[in-house]
Write a protein that holds these residues in place. Structure first.
Motif, mmCIF file in Angstrom:
data_model
loop_
_atom_site.group_PDB
_atom_site.id
_atom_site.type_symbol
_atom_site.label_atom_id
_atom_site.label_comp_id
_atom_site.label_asym_id
_atom_site.label_seq_id
_atom_site.Cartn_x
_atom_site.Cartn_y
_atom_site.Cartn_z
ATOM 1 N N PRO A 155 -1.670 -8.398 -21.853
ATOM 2 C CA PRO A 155 -3.043 -8.007 -22.183
ATOM 3 C C PRO A 155 -3.166 -6.488 -22.270
ATOM 4 C CG PRO A 155 -2.881 -8.499 -19.861
ATOM 5 C CD PRO A 155 -1.520 -8.800 -20.444
ATOM 6 N N PHE A 156 -4.156 -6.000 -22.999
ATOM 7 C CA PHE A 156 -4.304 -4.566 -23.167
ATOM 8 C C PHE A 156 -5.789 -4.191 -23.122
ATOM 9 C CE2 PHE A 156 -4.106 -6.585 -27.340
ATOM 10 C CZ PHE A 156 -5.296 -6.169 -27.921
ATOM 11 N N GLU A 157 -6.031 -2.921 -22.843
ATOM 12 C CA GLU A 157 -7.394 -2.408 -22.854
ATOM 13 C C GLU A 157 -7.775 -2.043 -24.295
ATOM 14 O OE1 GLU A 157 -9.431 -2.259 -20.334
ATOM 15 O OE2 GLU A 157 -7.971 -2.926 -18.821
ATOM 16 N N THR A 158 -8.979 -2.372 -24.693
ATOM 17 C CA THR A 158 -9.404 -2.077 -26.064
ATOM 18 C C THR A 158 -9.422 -0.575 -26.334
ATOM 19 O OG1 THR A 158 -11.675 -2.365 -25.238
ATOM 20 C CG2 THR A 158 -10.731 -4.185 -26.493
ATOM 21 N N GLU A 159 -9.660 0.206 -25.288
ATOM 22 C CA GLU A 159 -9.620 1.663 -25.462
ATOM 23 C C GLU A 159 -8.229 2.118 -25.890
ATOM 24 O OE1 GLU A 159 -10.831 0.138 -22.849
ATOM 25 O OE2 GLU A 159 -12.938 0.732 -22.644
ATOM 26 N N ARG A 160 -7.203 1.463 -25.334
ATOM 27 C CA ARG A 160 -5.825 1.785 -25.686
ATOM 28 C C ARG A 160 -5.564 1.480 -27.159
ATOM 29 N NH1 ARG A 160 -1.400 4.802 -25.218
ATOM 30 N NH2 ARG A 160 0.525 3.622 -25.409
ATOM 31 N N LEU A 161 -6.159 0.412 -27.650
ATOM 32 C CA LEU A 161 -6.009 0.042 -29.048
ATOM 33 C C LEU A 161 -6.595 1.123 -29.955
ATOM 34 C CD1 LEU A 161 -5.135 -2.192 -31.027
ATOM 35 C CD2 LEU A 161 -7.410 -3.188 -30.757
ATOM 36 N N VAL A 162 -7.743 1.630 -29.601
ATOM 37 C CA VAL A 162 -8.392 2.686 -30.393
ATOM 38 C C VAL A 162 -7.528 3.948 -30.419
ATOM 39 C CG1 VAL A 162 -10.357 4.278 -30.449
ATOM 40 C CG2 VAL A 162 -10.745 1.836 -30.109
ATOM 41 N N VAL A 163 -6.953 4.287 -29.272
ATOM 42 C CA VAL A 163 -6.071 5.459 -29.198
ATOM 43 C C VAL A 163 -4.899 5.302 -30.154
ATOM 44 C CG1 VAL A 163 -4.447 6.723 -27.720
ATOM 45 C CG2 VAL A 163 -6.703 6.105 -26.854
ATOM 46 N N GLN A 164 -4.283 4.124 -30.174
ATOM 47 C CA GLN A 164 -3.138 3.871 -31.046
ATOM 48 C C GLN A 164 -3.521 3.961 -32.519
ATOM 49 O OE1 GLN A 164 -0.165 3.947 -30.200
ATOM 50 N NE2 GLN A 164 0.517 2.374 -28.784
ATOM 51 N N ILE A 165 -4.660 3.396 -32.866
ATOM 52 C CA ILE A 165 -5.099 3.418 -34.265
ATOM 53 C C ILE A 165 -5.341 4.849 -34.730
ATOM 54 C CG2 ILE A 165 -6.985 2.783 -35.829
ATOM 55 C CD1 ILE A 165 -7.255 0.178 -34.203
ATOM 56 N N ASN A 166 -6.051 5.614 -33.912
ATOM 57 C CA ASN A 166 -6.311 7.012 -34.273
ATOM 58 C C ASN A 166 -5.023 7.817 -34.343
ATOM 59 O OD1 ASN A 166 -9.167 7.162 -34.618
ATOM 60 N ND2 ASN A 166 -9.422 6.941 -32.419
ATOM 61 N N HIS A 167 -4.085 7.515 -33.445
ATOM 62 C CA HIS A 167 -2.814 8.239 -33.426
ATOM 63 C C HIS A 167 -2.019 7.994 -34.701
ATOM 64 C CE1 HIS A 167 0.804 10.054 -31.677
ATOM 65 N NE2 HIS A 167 1.463 9.047 -32.203
ATOM 66 N N ILE A 168 -1.921 6.751 -35.101
ATOM 67 C CA ILE A 168 -1.106 6.440 -36.276
ATOM 68 C C ILE A 168 -1.751 6.972 -37.552
ATOM 69 C CG2 ILE A 168 -2.093 4.160 -36.742
ATOM 70 C CD1 ILE A 168 0.663 3.201 -37.480
#
Length: 249
Positions: free
Chosen positions: A109-122
Motif C-alpha cells: 500500500p502507498f500514501e496518495t501524497e507519495r503518488l503525487v510526488v512521483q507524478i510531479n517528479h517524472i
C-alpha cells in the motif's frame, strides 16, 4: 496552466476511486480515464491523450506486463510515462516491467501524497529508461548484465541496470554513488538508498562466487584474470560495465 493528464488501470475499484478523487483535487492534474482490466486500459489509451499511466501489474484479461508490451509497440502510446503499482515480493516481475519500459514503481500500500510526488517528479525530470531514444542503450545494458551472469531475478539486477543507465548519461554520478546515485535509484523503485547499495553488492557477489565465470568476465571487460580475483566495489563494477558498453563519446 496545462494539467498533467493521468490514466489509471487497476482492478481494485475502491483504490481507483481513492486515487481519482485525490488526483483530481490537485490543481495541476486531471484523470482522463480509468480502466479495471488491461484490455479496457488499451482501449482508453487509444481514445485519450495521457501523459501518465498508473498501471497495476495484476489485472484480468491483460496484465500490466502485457499492457506495457502493447504500449512499446505503438509510436504514440510508447511516449506515455508508466508508473507501475506493485505488491511486495514481485521483484522479478518488476525487473521485467523495467525491461518493457516502466518508468517508476510504487509499492502497495502507498500514501496518495507519495503518488503525487512521483507524478510531479517524472513530469519535471523526464524518464531515464523508457524513451524511444534510449532503447538501444537499455538493450545493451540488459545484454551485458546477462552476458556476465548477473542473476535477473535479484533486486540488484534491476538496480544495476538503473545505475548503469544513469552513469552513461551522467558520468559524474559515479563519483557520488552514496549521495546521488543510490538515492536516485531508490526514488525510482520506492525503496531506500541502503537497500539499493546492499542489493547491488549482493548481485555482484553472486557473480564472483562462480570462479569459472572470472575468465569470461575478464574477456568481456578486457582485464587480466588476476586483476579480477578480488570482487570489485559497486562503483568499480558499474564503471566496468559502462566502459564495456562503449556508449560514451
Amino acid at each position: 496552466m496545462e494539467k498533467i493528464k493521468i490514466a489509471i488501470a487497476d482492478d481494485n475499484r475502491e483504490l481507483v476511486e481513492l486515487m481519482t478523487e485525490f488526483l483530481e483535487s490537485q490543481p495541476n492534474m486531471e484523470v482522463v480515464g480509468v480502466a479495471y482490466d488491461g484490455r479496457e486500459c488499451i482501449g482508453i489509451l487509444e481514445q485519450t491523450e495521457a501523459d501518465i499511466l498508473l498501471l497495476d501489474i495484476i489485472m484480468p484479461y491483460l496484465d500490466g506486463i502485457a499492457v506495457l508490451d502493447v504500449l512499446r509497440s505503438d509510436e504514440r502510446m510508447s511516449k506515455i510515462h508508466v508508473i507501475m503499482l506493485s505488491a511486495f515480493g514481485q521483484e522479478s516481475i518488476m525487473s521485467q516491467a523495467a525491461d518493457y519500459g516502466a518508468s517508476y514503481f510504487i509499492m502497495k500500500p502507498f500514501e496518495t501524497e507519495r503518488l503525487v510526488v512521483q507524478i510531479n517528479h517524472i513530469m519535471k525530470n523526464g524518464d531515464q529508461t523508457a524513451k524511444s531514444g534510449m532503447v538501444t542503450k537499455d538493450e545493451l545494458i540488459t545484454l551485458r548484465l546477462k552476458d556476465i551472469g548477473v542473476p535477473p531475478h535479484l533486486k540488484g539486477y534491476m538496480y544495476l541496470k538503473a545505475a548503469v543507465s544513469i552513469v552513461v548519461d551522467e558520468p559524474s554520478a559515479l563519483g557520488k554513488v552514496t549521495k546521488e546515485l543510490y538515492p536516485k535509484i531508490a526514488l525510482k523503485f520506492d525503496t531506500t538508498a541502503a537497500r539499493v547499495e546492499r542489493s547491488i553488492r549482493h548481485a555482484i557477489g553472486q557473480v564472483w562466487v562462480r570462479s569459472e565465470s572470472i575468465a569470461h568476465i575478464a574477456s568481456v571487460f578486457g582485464y587480466s584474470e588476476s586483476h579480477l580475483q578480488s570482487k570489485p566495489s559497486n562503483s568499480e563494477f558499474i564503471a566496468m560495465i559502462v566502459d564495456s558498453l562503449g556508449t560514451n563519446e
